[in-house]
Design an enzyme around this catalytic site. Structure first.
Site, short mmCIF file in Angstrom:
data_model
loop_
_atom_site.label_atom_id
_atom_site.label_comp_id
_atom_site.label_asym_id
_atom_site.label_seq_id
_atom_site.Cartn_x
_atom_site.Cartn_y
_atom_site.Cartn_z
NE ARG A 49 -2.84 0.39 3.39
CZ ARG A 49 -2.13 0.79 4.45
NH1 ARG A 49 -1.55 1.96 4.46
NH2 ARG A 49 -2.01 -0.01 5.49
CE1 TYR A 102 -15.36 10.28 -16.12
CE2 TYR A 102 -15.06 10.30 -13.75
CZ TYR A 102 -15.34 9.62 -14.91
OH TYR A 102 -15.59 8.28 -14.85
CG ASP A 174 -8.63 15.15 -15.22
OD1 ASP A 174 -7.97 14.57 -16.11
OD2 ASP A 174 -9.59 14.62 -14.64
C1 LIG Z 1 -12.37 8.78 -16.62
C2 LIG Z 1 -11.95 10.10 -16.13
C3 LIG Z 1 -11.68 10.31 -14.77
C4 LIG Z 1 -11.84 9.21 -13.74
O1 LIG Z 1 -10.94 8.17 -13.97
P1 LIG Z 1 -11.20 6.67 -13.44
O2 LIG Z 1 -9.94 5.98 -13.81
O3 LIG Z 1 -12.40 6.17 -14.18
O4 LIG Z 1 -11.44 6.78 -11.99
C5 LIG Z 1 -11.30 11.57 -14.36
N1 LIG Z 1 -11.18 12.59 -15.24
C6 LIG Z 1 -11.43 12.42 -16.55
C7 LIG Z 1 -11.28 13.58 -17.47
C8 LIG Z 1 -11.83 11.18 -17.05
O5 LIG Z 1 -12.09 11.01 -18.35
#
Ligand SMILES: *Cc1c(COP(=O)(O)O)cnc(C)c1O
Length: 392
Positions: A49, A102, A174
């Site tokens: 972990r 998202y 992101d």
């Molecule tokens: C899919 C996605 C997430 C979340 O990712 P997971 O791996 O599904 O938890 C976050 N931000 C964006 C822009 C995404 O496309």
């Protein structure tokens, strides 16, 4: 039964492919060695972990790609977003977040951060002035996505980075949709970058993973401490799959992007297609921002809008089903099609959907690596079928 483990054979050769190391725990020589590991004087692992070789390998590779000082693998993209927010914020802080994030990130903003006493204001990230207007003296962090899902709107990353710098707030980006191949947010003033590695970076829809990278090692220490405490860290097997996926990432990305540009052009001319959204399209609503942020890169996502409602949408999906999977994800090696009104955005009212341009005729294509002719032919057939009710 014998609890004795077998002896791993010695070898004067080394494997070319990275091994998988699933061990939960690591043995060491004694307390002094543990001190050396925990205090960073010696390299070593203690408990999965807290870290393991497969995570270290992939985190380091993505850190190189993003130009990050440090990187951490998490169990999903949402675990990465959660580790950043919950690791860094405290009650009384305020966050400004893009209003088209998202879906789960939006839920974290709407439902969870307020439970912990963190204030949230959503703002249109295409407009730095709107973000500035949402900021308060308590704003500690701004979270944006480079390209919005599924409406393909482009964030004013440079404008927002300047605001964050002036206000002493952390800018978190992101970068899942555009990836470091199109833009490196840390080089443009972001403090933290997150990825859903599940998508393009791993690329084969068989590993659920995330990544966080920071500009400075200190920021990472806070995020990592929380991620390890909460168990947001990643499994060795998923990391091993992602390392393999990353080896072909550049090739897949370039191919999918060229296909997406070609598909956007092919869809633009079709009867019944009201709008096509692709960053390099001269008609794109944020064309100037797209050029400034992505240069001539457009990435692999194309959205389009057809005339009509649910029956037309249903016929389009049925007509392409044998060739293009109807699946609410993105970044697979193959093309997938999604319909936000019935999936990612179904919780929004029709009016709220309309406010951001989503209707029953709105489709998002995550373009894959198949031959472009095939993808274009299948979707052209789909659009035509939308307007040809079949009698049975
Ligand atoms: C899919 C996605 C997430 C979340 O990712 P997971 O791996 O599904 O938890 C976050 N931000 C964006 C822009 C995404 O496309």
């Amino acid at each position: 039964m014998s609890a004795k483990r077998g002896t791993w054979p010695g070898s004067v050769s080394a494997p070319l492919g990275s091994p998988i190391q699933p061990s939960v725990v690591y043995k060491s020589a004694g307390p002094n060695t543990l001190d050396d590991i925990y205090e960073g004087r010696e390299a070593g692992f203690t408990y999965a972990r807290e870290g393991h070789p497969n995570a270290a390998v992939v985190a380091g590779r993505i850190a190189e790609m993003e130009g990050a000082a440090a990187g951490l693998m998490t169990g999903s993209g949402m675990a990465a977003v959660g580790a950043v927010l919950m690791g860094l914020l405290r009650a009384g802080d305020h966050v400004v977040a893009g209003d088209q994030l998202y879906g789960r990130s939006l839920r974290l903003m709407a439902d969870d951060l307020p439970r912990f006493g963190v204030g949230v204001t959503l703002a249109n990230a295409c407009d730095a002035a709107a973000v500035a207007a949402a900021m308060t003296p308590a704003t500690r962090l701004i979270l944006i996505e480079t390209v919005s899902n599924p409406t393909i709107r482009i964030a004013d990353l440079d404008g927002i980075a300047a605001l964050a710098r002036d206000a002493g707030a952390l800018l978190v980006v992101d970068n899942t949709f555009t990836t470091p191949r199109a833009v490196q947010p840390l080089a443009r003033g972001a403090d933290i970058v997150v990825h859903s590695v599940t998508k393009l970076l791993a690329g084969h829809s068989d590993a659920t993973l995330g990544w966080v990278g920071t500009k400075t090692p200190d920021l990472m220490a806070e995020i990592e401490r929380f991620a390890v405490t909460m168990g947001l860290t990643a499994s060795p097997f998923d990391c091993w799959l992602a390392e393999r996926g990353l080896m072909t990432f550049d090739l897949r990305y370039d191919r999918a992007e060229a296909n997406a540009a070609g598909l956007a052009a092919a869809l633009s001319g079709l009867e019944g297609v009201k709008q096509v959204l692709y960053p390099t399209d001269p008609a794109h609503p944020d064309r100037a921002l797209a050029a400034a942020l992505l240069g001539n890169r457009g990435s692999h996502m194309v959205s389009f809008v057809i005339d009509g409602g649910r029956p037309e949408a249903e016929r389009l999906v049925n007509a392409v089903a044998g060739d293009i999977a109807f699946a609410p994800t993105l970044g697979d090696i193959a093309t997938t099609l999604s319909h936000p009104a019935s999936s990612s955005h179904r919780a929004l009212s029709t009016d709220a959907q309309a406010a951001i341009g989503i209707s029953e005729g709105f489709f998002r294509v995550s373009v894959g690596c198949e031959p472009l002719d095939h993808i274009a032919e299948v979707l052209t057939r789909g659009v035509a079928a939308a307007y040809s009710p079949v009698s049975d």
